[in-house]
Design a protein around this motif. Structure first.
Motif, PDB file in Angstrom:
ATOM      1  N   MET A  32       0.859  -1.169   0.000  1.00 18.13           N
ATOM      2  CA  MET A  32       0.000   0.000   0.000  1.00 18.13           C
ATOM      3  C   MET A  32       0.906   1.233   0.000  1.00 18.13           C
ATOM      4  O   MET A  32       1.898   1.273   0.719  1.00 18.13           O
ATOM      5  N   ASN A  33       0.524   2.224  -0.785  1.00 15.75           N
ATOM      6  CA  ASN A  33       1.309   3.451  -0.773  1.00 15.75           C
ATOM      7  C   ASN A  33       0.667   4.482   0.162  1.00 15.75           C
ATOM      8  O   ASN A  33      -0.417   4.253   0.705  1.00 15.75           O
ATOM      9  N   GLN A  34       1.340   5.613   0.337  1.00 15.89           N
ATOM     10  CA  GLN A  34       0.888   6.620   1.292  1.00 15.89           C
ATOM     11  C   GLN A  34      -0.497   7.176   0.931  1.00 15.89           C
ATOM     12  O   GLN A  34      -1.346   7.342   1.808  1.00 15.89           O
ATOM     13  N   GLU A  35      -0.733   7.443  -0.344  1.00 14.27           N
ATOM     14  CA  GLU A  35      -2.033   7.968  -0.762  1.00 14.27           C
ATOM     15  C   GLU A  35      -3.158   6.987  -0.463  1.00 14.27           C
ATOM     16  O   GLU A  35      -4.240   7.383  -0.029  1.00 14.27           O
ATOM     17  N   GLU A  36      -2.916   5.701  -0.700  1.00 14.16           N
ATOM     18  CA  GLU A  36      -3.927   4.675  -0.420  1.00 14.16           C
ATOM     19  C   GLU A  36      -4.194   4.578   1.086  1.00 14.16           C
ATOM     20  O   GLU A  36      -5.339   4.415   1.505  1.00 14.16           O
ATOM     21  N   LEU A  37      -3.137   4.672   1.887  1.00 15.14           N
ATOM     22  CA  LEU A  37      -3.296   4.643   3.340  1.00 15.14           C
ATOM     23  C   LEU A  37      -4.146   5.817   3.811  1.00 15.14           C
ATOM     24  O   LEU A  37      -5.085   5.641   4.592  1.00 15.14           O
ATOM     25  N   ILE A  38      -3.842   6.994   3.329  1.00 14.70           N
ATOM     26  CA  ILE A  38      -4.591   8.190   3.715  1.00 14.70           C
ATOM     27  C   ILE A  38      -6.047   8.061   3.297  1.00 14.70           C
ATOM     28  O   ILE A  38      -6.960   8.344   4.077  1.00 14.70           O
ATOM     29  N   SER A  39      -6.275   7.625   2.082  1.00 16.62           N
ATOM     30  CA  SER A  39      -7.641   7.447   1.584  1.00 16.62           C
ATOM     31  C   SER A  39      -8.411   6.450   2.450  1.00 16.62           C
ATOM     32  O   SER A  39      -9.574   6.678   2.794  1.00 16.62           O
ATOM     33  N   PHE A  40      -7.759   5.345   2.799  1.00 13.60           N
ATOM     34  CA  PHE A  40      -8.434   4.343   3.627  1.00 13.60           C
ATOM     35  C   PHE A  40      -8.744   4.903   5.013  1.00 13.60           C
ATOM     36  O   PHE A  40      -9.858   4.746   5.513  1.00 13.60           O
ATOM     37  N   ALA A  41      -7.782   5.567   5.621  1.00 11.04           N
ATOM     38  CA  ALA A  41      -8.007   6.130   6.963  1.00 11.04           C
ATOM     39  C   ALA A  41      -9.181   7.110   6.947  1.00 11.04           C
ATOM     40  O   ALA A  41     -10.032   7.089   7.842  1.00 11.04           O
ATOM     41  N   LEU A  42      -9.239   7.947   5.926  1.00  8.81           N
ATOM     42  CA  LEU A  42     -10.321   8.943   5.848  1.00  8.81           C
ATOM     43  C   LEU A  42     -11.658   8.332   5.464  1.00  8.81           C
ATOM     44  O   LEU A  42     -12.702   8.974   5.625  1.00  8.81           O
ATOM     45  N   SER A  43     -11.654   7.094   4.982  1.00  4.44           N
ATOM     46  CA  SER A  43     -12.918   6.431   4.631  1.00  4.44           C
ATOM     47  C   SER A  43     -13.648   5.886   5.859  1.00  4.44           C
ATOM     48  O   SER A  43     -14.826   5.534   5.779  1.00  4.44           O
ATOM     49  N   LEU A  44     -12.962   5.814   6.985  1.00  4.88           N
ATOM     50  CA  LEU A  44     -13.584   5.300   8.210  1.00  4.88           C
ATOM     51  C   LEU A  44     -14.540   6.350   8.772  1.00  4.88           C
ATOM     52  O   LEU A  44     -14.326   7.548   8.601  1.00  4.88           O
ATOM     53  N   PRO A  45     -15.604   5.917   9.437  1.00  7.52           N
ATOM     54  CA  PRO A  45     -16.631   6.850   9.925  1.00  7.52           C
ATOM     55  C   PRO A  45     -16.057   7.976  10.789  1.00  7.52           C
ATOM     56  O   PRO A  45     -15.304   7.735  11.730  1.00  7.52           O
ATOM     57  N   GLU A  46     -16.403   9.196  10.407  1.00  7.87           N
ATOM     58  CA  GLU A  46     -16.044  10.426  11.116  1.00  7.87           C
ATOM     59  C   GLU A  46     -14.545  10.661  11.253  1.00  7.87           C
ATOM     60  O   GLU A  46     -14.101  11.446  12.088  1.00  7.87           O
ATOM     61  N   ALA A  47     -13.732   9.995  10.439  1.00 13.61           N
ATOM     62  CA  ALA A  47     -12.283  10.206  10.470  1.00 13.61           C
ATOM     63  C   ALA A  47     -11.953  11.538   9.816  1.00 13.61           C
ATOM     64  O   ALA A  47     -12.512  11.895   8.776  1.00 13.61           O
ATOM     65  N   VAL A  48     -11.043  12.261  10.442  1.00 12.86           N
ATOM     66  CA  VAL A  48     -10.581  13.543   9.910  1.00 12.86           C
ATOM     67  C   VAL A  48      -9.065  13.605  10.034  1.00 12.86           C
ATOM     68  O   VAL A  48      -8.468  12.965  10.900  1.00 12.86           O
ATOM     69  N   GLU A  49      -8.471  14.410   9.171  1.00 13.43           N
ATOM     70  CA  GLU A  49      -7.027  14.601   9.215  1.00 13.43           C
ATOM     71  C   GLU A  49      -6.702  15.813  10.070  1.00 13.43           C
ATOM     72  O   GLU A  49      -7.416  16.812  10.056  1.00 13.43           O
ATOM     73  N   GLY A  50      -5.621  15.714  10.818  1.00 17.75           N
ATOM     74  CA  GLY A  50      -5.168  16.819  11.649  1.00 17.75           C
ATOM     75  C   GLY A  50      -3.662  16.780  11.771  1.00 17.75           C
ATOM     76  O   GLY A  50      -2.977  16.146  10.972  1.00 17.75           O
ATOM     77  N   ALA A  51      -3.163  17.472  12.775  1.00 21.40           N
ATOM     78  CA  ALA A  51      -1.725  17.475  13.043  1.00 21.40           C
ATOM     79  C   ALA A  51      -1.503  17.564  14.543  1.00 21.40           C
ATOM     80  O   ALA A  51      -2.278  18.194  15.263  1.00 21.40           O
ATOM     81  N   HIS A  52      -0.462  16.900  15.009  1.00 19.03           N
ATOM     82  CA  HIS A  52      -0.123  16.858  16.427  1.00 19.03           C
ATOM     83  C   HIS A  52       1.386  17.055  16.528  1.00 19.03           C
ATOM     84  O   HIS A  52       2.147  16.231  16.014  1.00 19.03           O
ATOM     85  N   HIS A  53       1.818  18.147  17.141  1.00 26.94           N
ATOM     86  CA  HIS A  53       3.243  18.458  17.272  1.00 26.94           C
ATOM     87  C   HIS A  53       3.947  18.403  15.910  1.00 26.94           C
ATOM     88  O   HIS A  53       5.043  17.854  15.781  1.00 26.94           O
ATOM     89  N   GLY A  54       3.277  18.919  14.884  1.00 19.37           N
ATOM     90  CA  GLY A  54       3.861  18.964  13.549  1.00 19.37           C
ATOM     91  C   GLY A  54       3.806  17.665  12.781  1.00 19.37           C
ATOM     92  O   GLY A  54       4.376  17.560  11.701  1.00 19.37           O
ATOM     93  N   THR A  55       3.143  16.662  13.327  1.00 23.74           N
ATOM     94  CA  THR A  55       3.040  15.364  12.675  1.00 23.74           C
ATOM     95  C   THR A  55       1.612  15.161  12.179  1.00 23.74           C
ATOM     96  O   THR A  55       0.651  15.365  12.922  1.00 23.74           O
ATOM     97  N   ARG A  56       1.487  14.749  10.936  1.00 27.06           N
ATOM     98  CA  ARG A  56       0.179  14.478  10.339  1.00 27.06           C
ATOM     99  C   ARG A  56      -0.482  13.339  11.109  1.00 27.06           C
ATOM    100  O   ARG A  56       0.159  12.342  11.435  1.00 27.06           O
ATOM    101  N   ASP A  57      -1.795  13.504  11.402  1.00 27.03           N
ATOM    102  CA  ASP A  57      -2.501  12.442  12.109  1.00 27.03           C
ATOM    103  C   ASP A  57      -3.931  12.314  11.614  1.00 27.03           C
ATOM    104  O   ASP A  57      -4.432  13.142  10.856  1.00 27.03           O
ATOM    105  N   PHE A  58      -4.581  11.257  12.057  1.00 29.09           N
ATOM    106  CA  PHE A  58      -5.973  10.972  11.718  1.00 29.09           C
ATOM    107  C   PHE A  58      -6.693  10.676  13.012  1.00 29.09           C
ATOM    108  O   PHE A  58      -6.194   9.941  13.868  1.00 29.09           O
ATOM    109  N   ARG A  59      -7.883  11.270  13.125  1.00 27.32           N
ATOM    110  CA  ARG A  59      -8.631  11.221  14.381  1.00 27.32           C
ATOM    111  C   ARG A  59     -10.075  10.836  14.152  1.00 27.32           C
ATOM    112  O   ARG A  59     -10.621  11.042  13.073  1.00 27.32           O
ATOM    113  N   VAL A  60     -10.666  10.343  15.214  1.00 30.96           N
ATOM    114  CA  VAL A  60     -12.105  10.144  15.261  1.00 30.96           C
ATOM    115  C   VAL A  60     -12.583  10.820  16.545  1.00 30.96           C
ATOM    116  O   VAL A  60     -12.071  10.534  17.630  1.00 30.96           O
ATOM    117  N   ARG A  61     -13.468  11.778  16.386  1.00 31.80           N
ATOM    118  CA  ARG A  61     -13.961  12.580  17.513  1.00 31.80           C
ATOM    119  C   ARG A  61     -12.823  13.047  18.417  1.00 31.80           C
ATOM    120  O   ARG A  61     -12.853  12.837  19.631  1.00 31.80           O
TER     121      ARG A  61
END
Length: 114
Positions: A1-30
């Motif tokens: 799996m490449n990075q774009e596919e990983l990001i797409s999959f993570a964002l496909s999960l219910p209520e998942a959003v992209e953010g950042a924590h201490h300058g690091t890209r992250d994915f969150r739910v609520r």
């Protein structure tokens, strides 16, 4: 799996959003982080210690998943380019479930791929 596919999959999960924590890209739910991307070669998934132990025991290649990530017990570095798509999706899904509140989990049935 490449990075774009990983990001797409993570964002496909219910209520998942992209953010950042201490300058690091992250994915969150609520507002709870379930996946971070501190490096272009791996991500860190939020597993329970038991899930981490099982993953490391059955991972087909010991370079696909290793313990580590920000001092949280169960945090697992996942080298998504080396792991199978099925393993990546399974671990990201588990990480989402670990972060999502039970009320949200009950609203969605997440069927594993395969």
């Amino acid at each position: 799996m490449n990075q774009e596919e990983l990001i797409s999959f993570a964002l496909s999960l219910p209520e998942a959003v992209e953010g950042a924590h201490h300058g690091t890209r992250d994915f969150r739910v609520r507002s709870k982080i379930f996946l971070t991307m501190p490096d272009e070669n791996f991500c860190v998934v939020r597993l329970t210690p038991d899930q981490q132990h099982m993953t490391l025991a059955v991972a087909p290649d010991d370079t696909a998943a290793v313990p580590g990530g920000y001092g949280l017990r169960g945090s697992t570095r996942l080298f998504y380019g080396k792991a199978s798509n099925e393993l990546v999706q399974d671990l990201v899904r588990k990480a989402w479930q670990n972060a999502a509140p039970r009320t949200l989990q009950r609203q969605f049935v997440i069927i594993p791929s395969g």
